[in-house]
Design an enzyme around this catalytic site. Structure first.
Site, PDB file in Angstrom:
ATOM      1  N   GLY A 140       0.722  -1.570   0.465  1.00  0.00           N
ATOM      2  CA  GLY A 140       0.404   0.270   0.067  1.00  0.00           C
ATOM      3  C   GLY A 140       1.099   1.132  -0.274  1.00  0.00           C
ATOM      4  O   GLY A 140       2.178   0.977  -0.097  1.00  0.00           O
ATOM      5  N   GLY A 142       0.337   5.409   1.212  1.00  0.00           N
ATOM      6  CA  GLY A 142      -0.104   6.586   1.550  1.00  0.00           C
ATOM      7  C   GLY A 142       0.552   8.042   1.996  1.00  0.00           C
ATOM      8  O   GLY A 142       1.461   7.951   1.504  1.00  0.00           O
ATOM      9  N   CYS A 144       1.260   9.334   4.611  1.00  0.00           N
ATOM     10  CA  CYS A 144       3.280   8.835   5.096  1.00  0.00           C
ATOM     11  C   CYS A 144       4.091   7.556   4.385  1.00  0.00           C
ATOM     12  O   CYS A 144       5.138   7.883   4.932  1.00  0.00           O
ATOM     13  CB  CYS A 144       2.921   8.279   6.459  1.00  0.00           C
ATOM     14  SG  CYS A 144       2.525   7.249   6.856  1.00  0.00           S
ATOM     15  N   GLY A 145       3.804   7.205   3.504  1.00  0.00           N
ATOM     16  CA  GLY A 145       5.032   7.027   2.835  1.00  0.00           C
ATOM     17  C   GLY A 145       4.509   5.724   2.626  1.00  0.00           C
ATOM     18  O   GLY A 145       3.237   5.189   2.134  1.00  0.00           O
ATOM     19  N   VAL A 147       4.724   1.185   2.084  1.00  0.00           N
ATOM     20  CA  VAL A 147       4.793  -0.015   2.586  1.00  0.00           C
ATOM     21  C   VAL A 147       5.035  -1.436   0.945  1.00  0.00           C
ATOM     22  O   VAL A 147       3.912  -1.577   0.377  1.00  0.00           O
ATOM     23  CB  VAL A 147       3.132  -0.385   3.902  1.00  0.00           C
ATOM     24  CG1 VAL A 147       3.950  -1.488   4.318  1.00  0.00           C
ATOM     25  CG2 VAL A 147       3.334   0.537   4.685  1.00  0.00           C
ATOM     26  N   LYS A 160       7.987  -0.174   5.725  1.00  0.00           N
ATOM     27  CA  LYS A 160       7.456   0.906   5.533  1.00  0.00           C
ATOM     28  C   LYS A 160       8.084   2.272   5.439  1.00  0.00           C
ATOM     29  O   LYS A 160       9.207   2.407   6.291  1.00  0.00           O
ATOM     30  CB  LYS A 160       6.251   1.794   6.138  1.00  0.00           C
ATOM     31  CG  LYS A 160       5.435   3.264   6.018  1.00  0.00           C
ATOM     32  CD  LYS A 160       5.060   3.095   6.845  1.00  0.00           C
ATOM     33  CE  LYS A 160       4.795   4.112   8.958  1.00  0.00           C
ATOM     34  NZ  LYS A 160       3.607   4.232   9.350  1.00  0.00           N
ATOM     35  N   ASP A 257      -5.359  10.235  14.696  1.00  0.00           N
ATOM     36  CA  ASP A 257      -5.917   9.613  12.349  1.00  0.00           C
ATOM     37  C   ASP A 257      -6.373   8.153  12.786  1.00  0.00           C
ATOM     38  O   ASP A 257      -6.266   7.838  12.093  1.00  0.00           O
ATOM     39  CB  ASP A 257      -4.827   9.743  11.922  1.00  0.00           C
ATOM     40  CG  ASP A 257      -4.854   9.406  10.509  1.00  0.00           C
ATOM     41  OD1 ASP A 257      -6.105   9.886  10.151  1.00  0.00           O
ATOM     42  OD2 ASP A 257      -4.006   9.570   9.519  1.00  0.00           O
TER      43      ASP A 257
END
Length: 411
Positions: A140, A142, A144-145, A147, A160, A257
């Protein structure tokens, strides 16, 4: 669901008596967004860690049969999740540092000293570099980075990758590192094995989980016209509350979050919280910074005039998350982030239909109490009938997950 106060121009109406102060402020906010070409513009936003929701209703074939208490046509959110991550903080007070410069330097020195030390069970790998990791596939991507699934020696791990090419990204990266590396004693938070630092990136090595809950219901439950069983929803509730309670009591941190894509599940039935990039340090039990997180899960008090909020904002986000999981759709109907903020601030809180157990509906009603002073904190939630029953119940979550996905945890 009706929508109130959609602005059709970039100018601001100032006639007294037409709008509440919050409504007026949101209209001004939308005007700024339009001028910045946020809607329909070419500005690229970070991708969600999960697939973007499609606009409009699902087909009749894939529409769940469980009775719902919300209008039809909103089975999926009509605005991509990247549009729900507003990059502009509507609160008026900027983030404030919560630790001294000396503390930050010492923390960074400690983090750098442990780079390349990967501990997986009894096995310890020293001086590990990124080149020693073998890429097996993507999991995945997103805000923030990215994975990925990787192999270190004969061990399969999740990694990650987060960039730290500017101050804001660096702060988020080290916040995530600071939390996850100190939370391995909590069984309800994803386990960290260690990390690798490079000049531009940080690679956090973590245990492999089967899926996030958002991906699970969109990729498996909806196509099969199924839902999360109520006992599984109970275990999700217990696991997330215990994780949040641990963060508050042991580290004076709130997550900020909470959403389905940040709750993971494995084939052993473990449910764990992840992604601490915007976690906030609490001072006198109040958050001291204003990082927003996903707009779709913000509490009413965070959308209103600035105030120092507390863990009850995460309680609200948990309530919205559980309603979304229970119905396999996001509960608010809206066409833009502005509409969404109006709905959260002015519309009644979502409720579960009567087909759900009363103790679960009562639990959701408490989590989604719009008056923050009446919304319970964790010490009260763990005393509810729903939490106590769910905590004591024996539920084979792993077996259910294998049946739904057709996969197992065996390599």
């Amino acid at each position: 669901m009706s929508r109130a106060g959609t602005s059709t121009t970039t100018t601001t109406t100032t006639s007294s008596g037409l709008f509440s102060p919050l409504h007026q402020r949101l209209i001004e906010f939308e005007g700024r967004i339009r001028r910045w070409k946020f809607f329909g513009g070419n500005r690229r936003q970070p991708r969600s860690a999960s697939s973007d929701p499609k606009a409009g209703p699902l087909s009749a074939r894939s529409t769940p049969k469980r009775p719902v208490a919300f209008p039809p046509g909103a089975l999926t959110c009509p605005v991509p999740r990247r549009g729900m991550m507003l990059p502009i903080n509507i609160n008026s007070e900027p983030d404030r540092p919560t630790v001294s410069e000396e503390e930050l330097i010492e923390r960074d020195r400690e983090i750098a000293a442990q780079s390349g030390v990967i501990k997986i069970g009894p096995q310890i790998y020293n001086n590990v570099t990124y080149k020693q990791l073998v890429l097996l596939g993507d999991l995945g991507e997103g805000a923030c980075g990215r994975v990925t699934q990787m192999r270190l020696d004969n061990r399969i791990i999740a990694v990650k990758e987060m960039k730290r090419t500017n101050e804001a990204e660096g702060r988020r990266v080290f916040t995530d590192l600071h939390v996850i590396t100190r939370s391995n004693d909590c069984e309800f938070i994803v386990h960290s094995y260690g990390y690798i630092l490079t000049p531009d990136n940080v690679y956090i090595c973590m245990e492999m989980m089967a899926t996030c809950l958002e991906k699970l219901y969109k990729d498996h439950l909806l196509p099969q016209q199924q839902f999360f069983p109520v006992p599984v929803l109970g275990k999700i509730s217990v696991s997330v509350i215990k994780a949040l309670k641990y963060l508050k009591e042991q580290h004076e941190i709130m997550h900020r979050d909470i959403k389905p894509s940040n709750i993971l599940m494995d084939f052993n039935g473990n449910i764990k919280l992840c992604d601490f990039g915007i976690a906030g340090r609490l001072i006198d039990s109040l958050a001291s910074t204003s990082s927003m997180g996903a707009t779709a899960y913000l509490s009413p008090e965070r959308i209103g005039e600035y105030r120092r909020y507390d863990v009850r904002a995460d309680v609200w986000a948990l309530g919205i998350t559980l309603v979304e999981l229970a119905l396999c759709r996001y509960p608010y109907t809206f066409n833009s982030p502005f509409d969404l903020m109006i709905a959260i601030g002015h519309n009644p809180a979502p409720q579960l239909p009567e087909s759900f157990p009363p103790e679960f509906r009562n639990f959701i009603a408490q989590c989604l109490e719009k008056n923050v002073t009446n919304r319970p904190k964790y010490d009260k939630l763990v005393e509810t009938e729903w939490f106590i029953r769910s905590d004591a119940a024996h539920v084979n979550v792993g077996e259910w997950l294998e049946e739904i996905t057709g996969e197992t945890g065996e390599e």
